[in-house]
Design an enzyme around this catalytic site. Structure first.
Site: not given
Ligand code: SAH
Ligand code: SF4
Length: 372
Positions: A112, A125, A191, A222, A245-246, A320, A363
């Site tokens: 996608e 994206c 990734e 990213s 990072l998160h 999300n 995202c």
């Protein structure tokens, strides 16, 4: 003797056939070499290249080239490596595209891409893999098994197909949004740095000055934090960098972004300090706020200690949800407070506005659904 053991199914023979080169992964120099080997004049290469960059990959639509060359292109190359399977349009102008791969044994697998228009820019994206090898537990793509690395042609073809679609059917004027591709973010499925060669090649094609000519300042990659690959990216193509990072606490990041067990925060920190930045650009630290998980006072404190405000900014992301997702997003008020606390310490912090949520285009919601 059983009669069926020696029979090779025809599909297996087909899938063993080497993949044809793909038209959108050829640069101008490669096309020129190809034309020479086909006894075609060199200027034909530029004509074909220009069609590609307009989003026209079907040789039958390349009006100024000979029928003979069209046939040659069709037999020697995979000209259109993606099938557009579905397009969904959100009320805010966002468009989600589902593409099917055509290449050999990967034929039929889906990826996608999302076009996100704003007043002065149009961002796409893009996906770099079918599925993802890394299992971040809050990510929809991560729940899908890894199936394939995209080729550079399949990565580039996403942009070309979207350009063609926007030309054929521009956004409604009433939306007052940009209706072409100006920016590219590698934030779709997969990734990107786990598919390094194709991703590097696709970046070079996007930046080609005779082609799409998108500057490195308009391309953002990213990554969940593959340290050696980030270093190499910085050495060859220092595009804008965003890091998932998160959490700035190793024990928690080990869970949320499991690659942290291999490349912990200290290693990531050193790598980010050395990444070459374009003038007035910052590395983006992406931080999805999960209720009661990484939005506590101690998480904020660790984040503040981790960020280098001179070179980095924090992008807070609203979680999300997707069917069966194990987390809850932080409340909007809490998110604002979190951002304010960072800003009060001199750290640039923004809250990412979620787009296209009504079509599952936000995202971490990308997971090509074969059931539709
Ligand atoms: N694999 C890369 C790029 C794709 S994910 C990476 O992890 O960076 C793009 C961004 O979406 C990442 O920051 C990722 O952490 C974030 N993301 C994943 N799942 C999400 C979700 N459910 N809600 C919000 N953001 C999510
Ligand atoms: Fe893969 Fe990125 Fe999702 Fe993690 S967040 S599972 S690295 S796509």
């Amino acid at each position: 003797m059983p009669t069926n053991t020696a029979i090779t199914p025809p599909t297996a023979t087909l899938s063993n056939r080497p993949d044809l080169p793909q038209l959108p992964e050829l640069g101008l120099a490669e096309l020129q070499a190809l034309m020479t080997s086909w006894n075609q004049p060199k200027f034909r290469a530029k004509q074909v290249f220009d069609w590609c960059n307009k989003g026209v990959l079907n040789p039958d639509e390349m009006k100024n080239i000979s029928a003979e060359l069209r046939e040659k292109l069709k037999t020697e190359l995979l000209c259109e490596p993606l099938n557009l399977i579905r397009r969904e349009c959100s009320t805010d102008g966002t468009r989600k595209y589902v593409f099917g791969l055509k290449r050999g044994r990967f034929a039929g697998k889906m990826v996608e891409s999302v076009f996100i228009p704003e007043e002065k820019r149009g961002t796409v994206c893009i996906s770099s893999q079918v599925g993802c090898v890394l299992d971040c537990p809050f990510c929809h793509t991560g729940t899908q098994a890894f199936e394939a690395n995209l080729s550079a042609g399949e990565i580039v073809a996403q942009i070309l197909a979207i350009k063609a679609d926007l030309r054929a059917e521009p956004l409604a004027q009433a939306l007052e949004m940009h209706s072409d591709v100006t920016h590219i973010v590698y934030m779709g499925m997969g990734e990107p740095l786990a598919n390094e060669d194709s991703v590097h090649q696709s970046i070079a094609l996007f930046m080609h000055e005779d082609g799409l000519n998108i500057s490195r300042r308009r391309i953002t990659l990213s990554t969940s934090g593959l340290v050696p690959q980030i270093k190499r990216l910085g050495e060859v193509q220092p595009v804008n960098l965003a890091i998932s990072l998160h959490s700035a606490i190793d024990e928690l990041r080990d869970v949320l972004v499991p690659i942290n067990r291999k490349h912990p925060l200290k290693e990531l920190r050193a790598c980010l300090n050395n990444y070459e930045l374009a003038k007035q650009r910052h590395i983006t630290l992406e931080y999805v706020l999960l209720d009661g998980v990484n939005d506590r006072p101690e998480d904020l404190k660790a984040l503040m200690a981790f960020v280098n405000p001179e070179r980095e900014r924090v992008n807070l992301i609203q979680f999300n949800p997707y069917p069966g997702s194990p987390y809850q997003g932080t409340s909007k008020d809490n998110m604002r407070e979190f951002a304010q606390s960072l800003i009060s310490k001199g750290i640039r912090a923004t809250v990412r506005r979620s787009r296209g949520q009504d079509i599952m285009a936000a995202c971490g919601q990308l997971k090509a659904d074969t059931s539709k």
